[in-house]
Motif scaffolding. Structure first.
Motif, short mmCIF file in Angstrom:
data_model
loop_
_atom_site.label_atom_id
_atom_site.label_comp_id
_atom_site.label_asym_id
_atom_site.label_seq_id
_atom_site.Cartn_x
_atom_site.Cartn_y
_atom_site.Cartn_z
N LEU A 144 -1.58 2.15 -10.86
CA LEU A 144 -1.25 1.65 -9.54
C LEU A 144 -1.75 2.61 -8.48
N PRO A 145 -1.95 2.12 -7.27
CA PRO A 145 -2.37 3.01 -6.18
C PRO A 145 -1.26 3.99 -5.84
N PRO A 146 -1.61 5.12 -5.25
CA PRO A 146 -0.59 6.11 -4.89
C PRO A 146 0.45 5.51 -3.95
N ARG A 147 1.67 5.97 -4.08
CA ARG A 147 2.74 5.50 -3.22
C ARG A 147 2.54 6.02 -1.79
N ARG A 189 10.62 -4.46 -1.53
CA ARG A 189 10.87 -3.04 -1.27
C ARG A 189 11.88 -2.85 -0.14
N ALA A 190 12.48 -3.95 0.32
CA ALA A 190 13.27 -3.91 1.55
C ALA A 190 14.58 -3.15 1.41
N ALA A 191 15.08 -2.94 0.19
CA ALA A 191 16.32 -2.19 0.02
C ALA A 191 16.06 -0.73 -0.32
N LEU A 192 14.80 -0.32 -0.35
CA LEU A 192 14.44 1.06 -0.67
C LEU A 192 14.27 1.87 0.61
N PRO A 193 14.49 3.18 0.53
CA PRO A 193 14.30 4.03 1.71
C PRO A 193 12.82 4.18 2.04
N PRO A 194 12.49 4.45 3.31
CA PRO A 194 11.09 4.59 3.71
C PRO A 194 10.34 5.65 2.91
N ALA A 195 11.00 6.72 2.51
CA ALA A 195 10.32 7.78 1.77
C ALA A 195 9.78 7.30 0.44
N LEU A 196 10.33 6.19 -0.05
CA LEU A 196 9.87 5.61 -1.31
C LEU A 196 9.05 4.35 -1.09
N GLY A 197 8.54 4.18 0.12
CA GLY A 197 7.70 3.03 0.43
C GLY A 197 8.48 1.82 0.87
N GLY A 198 9.78 1.98 1.13
CA GLY A 198 10.62 0.84 1.48
C GLY A 198 10.89 0.70 2.96
N GLU A 218 12.45 12.00 -8.26
CA GLU A 218 11.26 12.10 -9.10
C GLU A 218 11.34 11.14 -10.30
N VAL A 219 12.55 10.86 -10.78
CA VAL A 219 12.70 9.92 -11.89
C VAL A 219 12.49 8.50 -11.40
N PHE A 220 13.03 8.20 -10.23
CA PHE A 220 12.80 6.86 -9.68
C PHE A 220 11.30 6.62 -9.46
N ALA A 221 10.60 7.63 -8.94
CA ALA A 221 9.17 7.49 -8.72
C ALA A 221 8.42 7.29 -10.03
N GLU A 222 8.91 7.93 -11.10
CA GLU A 222 8.30 7.75 -12.41
C GLU A 222 8.47 6.31 -12.89
N LEU A 223 9.65 5.75 -12.69
CA LEU A 223 9.95 4.41 -13.16
C LEU A 223 9.37 3.33 -12.25
N TYR A 224 9.28 3.63 -10.97
CA TYR A 224 8.80 2.66 -9.98
C TYR A 224 7.63 3.26 -9.20
N PRO A 225 6.48 3.42 -9.84
CA PRO A 225 5.32 3.96 -9.13
C PRO A 225 4.85 3.04 -8.01
N ASP A 226 5.24 1.78 -8.09
CA ASP A 226 4.94 0.80 -7.04
C ASP A 226 6.27 0.22 -6.57
N PRO A 227 6.61 0.31 -5.27
CA PRO A 227 7.90 -0.20 -4.79
C PRO A 227 8.02 -1.72 -4.88
N ASP A 228 6.93 -2.42 -5.19
CA ASP A 228 6.98 -3.87 -5.32
C ASP A 228 7.14 -4.33 -6.77
N LEU A 229 7.38 -3.40 -7.69
CA LEU A 229 7.68 -3.83 -9.05
C LEU A 229 8.94 -4.69 -9.05
N ILE A 230 8.98 -5.67 -9.94
CA ILE A 230 10.07 -6.65 -9.95
C ILE A 230 11.09 -6.26 -11.01
N THR A 231 12.35 -6.30 -10.62
CA THR A 231 13.44 -5.89 -11.49
C THR A 231 14.33 -7.07 -11.85
N ALA A 232 14.69 -7.17 -13.13
CA ALA A 232 15.74 -8.07 -13.58
C ALA A 232 16.98 -7.22 -13.84
#
Length: 386
Positions: free
Chosen positions: A14-17, A67-76, A118-132
């Motif tokens: 994925l492209p850099p966050r 990405r609307a519920a994420l903080p701006p620092a994480l691309g939200g 850093e763990v969240f960034a590892e799991l969600y390298p793209d803030p638009d990944l879809i979660t169930a």
């Protein structure tokens, strides 16, 4: 049955966050509104196939809502709870299944509350990944090296056919509940979602057997692990509030359809009381709208000022919205007469089935009334949805 079973989180190319996505609450809501306007044309396909097609998913990602519920620092963008509810409301008017899956996908923010950045960034390298999301601790785990071997089966996993990640509740060997962030490619999808309503959500069962999950990819259920102090993440129920948008959006769709049907018939109405019945349905929806958004605005203002909102009020408004909007949709369905049963001509039949199914969710079911009533009489119900 679809099977994908491995023991490592898939590495995504994925492209850099971007630390600042450039999105604002206003632009996200404008883009959601424009996107939602085109959903009715695709709704029959969504229901027929039982999933949201790739093109619609791409469009949903482009709105910025995921990405609307994420903080701006994480691309939200970190929309407020009332704004998130409005976005879900807009989507549900266009297609309830899309609105439902989008609302569930926003639950990725539960992980950002509790995991190190850093763990969240590892799991969600793209803030638009879809979660169930399936939070009940239906899995069982044993310790293994740096983590757990997880086994379990979870039900009602909305959006699993297109999800990138799964938040799945489980019990540790000592009986403590935790939530694991799983790669959706590593779970087995069981074809179980054969329903009357919300067919397009693809809310199938899933299972895993001895799946290795690193401990760092797990967290305690909110609010126990919470480390963020922004209003959106202060309370465990804030992300449940948005589900009130589902019945409101469905009812608005039904109202628009019924009005168009009656207008097309001109002076030859199905019965003399038709105008009054239409107005009554509109009043029910309007009452639910006012109750939900007034309650959300007050709760948000309290949290922003550092005060705790009144417990149970938002849940009561959400449950009322389901009850009032279901009544309104039933009125509108009856008002349309035999025309309502032709799914290729009108969404009324789908609206009725969708709102009935949506109302079975535990966060909006009749049990909310018992819990809030008990609370008001001095009791302390254990419901996490208050």
């Amino acid at each position: 049955m679809t099977t994908h079973q491995e023991n490592r989180m898939t590495t995504l190319e994925l492209p850099p966050r971007a630390a600042d996505s450039g999105l604002t609450a206003a632009t996200v809501l404008d883009q959601v509104r424009a996107y939602a306007a085109g959903l009715p044309a695709s709704a029959p396909e969504v229901e027929r196939t039982g999933r949201i097609p790739a093109g619609l998913l791409d469009g949903l990602k482009a709105t910025g809502l995921l990405r609307a519920a994420l903080p701006p620092a994480l691309g939200g963008v970190e929309l407020t709870a009332p704004q998130l509810t409005r976005a879900v409301d807009l989507l549900a008017k266009g297609d309830a299944s899309v609105g439902w899956c989008a609302a569930v996908a926003l639950n990725a923010a539960l992980a950002v509350v509790s995991l190190p950045a850093e763990v969240f960034a590892e799991l969600y390298p793209d803030p638009d990944l879809i979660t169930a999301t399936v939070l009940p601790p239906l899995g069982r785990a044993v310790r293994s090296g740096d983590g757990y071997l997880l086994t379990g089966r979870w039900t009602h996993v909305s959006g699993i056919t297109h999800a990138d990640r799964v938040l799945a509740g489980f019990l540790t060997p000592d009986g403590t509940p935790r939530i694991a962030v799983l790669d959706a490619a590593h779970v087995r999808i069981l074809d179980t979602w054969h329903t009357t309503g919300l067919r397009g959500t693809g809310s199938h069962d899933i299972e895993v057997t001895d799946l290795h999950v690193p401990a760092r990819h797990t967290f305690a259920p909110p609010p126990a692990g919470g480390g963020r102090q922004q209003p959106l993440h202060l309370r465990a129920d804030n992300l449940a509030l948005k589900m009130a948008g589902i019945p409101l959006g469905i009812a608005r769709s039904a109202l628009t359809c019924a009005r168009e049907l009656l207008t097309a018939r001109g002076p030859v109405l199905p019965r003399p009381s038709a105008p009054a019945e239409l107005a009554h349905a509109e009043a029910l929806i309007g009452a639910a709208d006012a109750y939900v958004y007034t309650t959300l605005d007050r709760a948000w203002a309290a949290q922003a000022a550092g005060r705790a909102p009144e417990r149970g009020t938002a849940a009561l408004a959400r449950q009322f919205a389901h009850r009032a909007c279901r009544e309104a949709v039933q009125h509108l369905y009856d008002l349309a007469g035999s025309a309502a049963v032709y799914t290729e001509r009108t969404p009324l039949d789908r609206c009725l089935r969708d709102i009935i199914t949506a109302g079975r969710h535990i966060a909006s079911a009749e049990g909310i009334l018992d819990a809030v009533g008990t609370l008001r009489l001095g009791g302390d119900p254990a419901s996490p949805h208050l």
